[in-house]
Scaffold this active site. Structure first.
Site, mmCIF file in Angstrom:
data_model
loop_
_atom_site.group_PDB
_atom_site.id
_atom_site.type_symbol
_atom_site.label_atom_id
_atom_site.label_comp_id
_atom_site.label_asym_id
_atom_site.label_seq_id
_atom_site.Cartn_x
_atom_site.Cartn_y
_atom_site.Cartn_z
ATOM 1 C CG ASP A 144 -1.961 -1.049 1.211
ATOM 2 O OD1 ASP A 144 -2.187 -1.630 0.132
ATOM 3 O OD2 ASP A 144 -2.561 -1.306 2.276
ATOM 4 C CE LYS A 145 0.537 8.486 -1.786
ATOM 5 N NZ LYS A 145 -0.352 9.522 -2.376
#
Length: 558
Positions: free
Chosen positions: A152-153
């Site tokens: 995930d970012k």
């Protein structure tokens, strides 16, 4: 079956056993070791680069008869206009050779370009530092060259990256077949009741919020996460957890930890309520979770060319460690106890004069017994106004007399009032979390078991000679001997109290002497505060290596 290759043109002769096999499946099988994917084979066939007995065939579903002469050519690798471009970044390579990389992805960086995220992304940075992964050189997908798994970012940590199409196919297969050992570190709200466990909860898209994932009772895909609590902060506010994922579903750890009631600190999507309360905290912790606290820490994977097991760890970044340190650096909660009339209140007054945060249970009870106090309202409701004044406050003289006459009534009143005092004290400690110390004078702290329930970190006792306590100090408080004896009977004996204390202060002189004792206490508290933090820092510095060794042994069965 013969095998010739010349300038990216392959030739085969189909065997009898190949009869009935699709053309694209045939070439996908034959070229897998060369690092050519089924998708690329299909595009070459559709582009007219495949022949069967000299005739061009453009459909991958063409069925073979057996004994045909088959040829296929590779199209030139060209990056399209929409291909991501190199962008300057600073990625750290934890492992690097001509086949693959293992890099450290910082939090806040998306893995690859998407319609909602054009860059910079990890792919942009990879293309800048390792230009050989670009499509026109490696032959890999132009939008996601080298990407075999994602983070995930806002998740930091270890990522494996392929440098060739052959490596990409091998690594992607290992991830798909769950031959990769991945362990994450997370900081979660609270502390799971079970210190370790397996979360087996199928997942899928949220039924109403399609950008979110969710645990589904029906129709979800298999999702399994194995967690272990490594440490819990003071008061159970948050815990450090190691999580091994056996499957790789989108947002799996975030969803699973929220599913068992302990979402990640900083996760505004799957822990929205907890995150809102966290951001409203009055102390410094409110600023120490700008993202979900999740870090890809451990990766063990087979090298795509040699098969050698590559095992790497990367310690969490500064923001992760700062939050852990912030959790333990709360004020030292000091409870002050002693016999009635021993000088506890005088000590507290001196500490206040030295700008120390202080709480008094007697003052708390006075507020609770006031006209608008919760304690007064509860006593009025329970006893029908028998111990209430016209203004709504408690008639303390009448209530004290009744408590002296009835042990049952005394205990009932204590059971009503003590939880309210405890709540006010908890709020006091919370409000002064960023201080080194906060003092609370609680006459019945030991009798109420505060020291055994984690309500205070240490207990300080005030000792006073009996003749002074029953003489001048009693007189200053306006107590007669009978009343003092009653108060004494409701408490532990002095010897029992002092034996439990971590520090005992002597109030056997004048006020100046007691002030010296207050200063002694402050020095003692500062040393204890520093020692606690040093002990935690030492633990934190060593925990990663110890955990890696434990996981290595579990993985290898050693």
């Amino acid at each position: 079956m013969d095998d010739k290759k010349n300038n990216d043109v392959w030739e085969r002769t189909a065997s009898v056993s190949d009869g009935g096999l699709r053309l694209d499946k045939f070439w996908g099988r034959e070229l897998s070791d060369a690092g050519v994917s089924r998708g690329r084979v299909k595009s070459w066939i559709e582009s007219g680069l495949a022949t069967v007995d000299g005739k061009v065939v453009t459909k991958g579903k063409h069925k073979l008869m057996g004994h045909e002469t088959l040829r296929i050519g590779a199209a030139e690798n060209e990056a399209g206009d929409e291909a991501p471009q190199p962008m300057a970044g600073d990625l750290t390579a934890l492992f690097e050779d001509e086949h693959m990389l293992v890099v450290s992805k910082p939090a806040g960086l998306t893995t690859h370009p998407a319609p909602s995220e054009q860059g910079p992304t990890l792919v942009n940075y990879l293309l800048n530092q390792w230009p050989d992964i670009a499509t026109d050189i490696s032959g890999m997908d132009e939008q996601r060259p080298g990407i075999v798994h994602r983070l995930d970012k806002d998740t930091s940590g270890i990522m494996a990256v392929a440098r060739t199409e052959a490596a990409r196919l091998k690594l992607a297969a290992d991830f798909s077949e769950r031959r990769v050992h991945k362990v994450y570190l997370a900081i979660v709200h609270g502390c799971p009741a079970q210190k370790q466990g397996l979360i087996d909860a199928p997942m899928g898209r949220h039924q109403t919020q399609k950008t979110k994932m969710d645990v589904l009772e029906k129709g979800g895909r298999e999702a399994r996460s194995e967690y272990r609590v490594l440490w819990t902060g003071p008061g159970g506010l948050a815990s450090l957890v190691a999580v091994r994922i056996h499957t790789g579903r989108t947002h799996q750890i975030r969803v699973h930890m929220a599913h068992i009631g302990h979402p990640l600190v900083g996760d505004g999507v799957y822990g929205a309520h907890e995150n809102t309360l966290w951001q409203r905290r009055p102390d410094s912790l409110a600023t120490l979770a700008p993202r979900q606290m999740l870090h890809a820490w451990y990766l063990s994977i087979a090298h795509p060319a040699t098969g050698e097991q590559i095992t790497l760890t990367e310690n969490p970044p500064d923001d992760f460690c700062m939050l852990l340190a912030g959790l333990t650096r709360e004020c030292l909660r000091v409870g002050i106890v002693g016999m009635p009339g021993c000088g506890k209140s005088a000590l507290l007054s001196l500490l206040r004069g030295l700008d120390q945060p202080c709480f008094s249970a007697d003052e708390s009870v006075a507020r609770l017994y006031g006209p608008d106090g919760d304690g007064a309202a509860m006593i009025r409701q329970r006893f029908g106004g028998a111990y209430s004044r016209e203004d709504g406050s408690v008639d303390k003289s009448a209530l004290f007399t009744a408590m002296c006459e009835s042990e049952i009534l005394r205990r009932e009143v204590m059971d009503m009032v003590h939880p309210m005092v405890r709540h006010e004290c908890e709020e006091f400690f919370s409000a002064h979390r960023d201080a080194v110390v906060a003092y609370a004078e609680i006459p019945l702290l030991l009798e109420g078991g505060w020291h055994t329930k984690g309500d205070v970190d240490c207990v300080v006792g005030v000792q006073c000679p009996a003749d002074k306590r029953t003489g001048e100090l009693r007189e200053k408080r306006g107590l007669d001997m009978e009343t003092l004896a009653i108060f004494d009977s409701w408490q532990w004996a002095e010897k029992d109290k002092l034996e439990v204390c971590d520090l005992v202060l002597d109030n056997d002189g004048g006020l100046d002497d007691l002030k010296g004792q207050a200063e002694k206490l402050m020095d003692w508290v500062q040393n204890r505060f520093d020692a606690r933090n040093t002990e935690f820092d030492d633990w934190l510095n060593g925990v990663w290596a110890d955990l890696a060794d434990r996981i290595d042994r579990e993985r290898t069965g050693a």
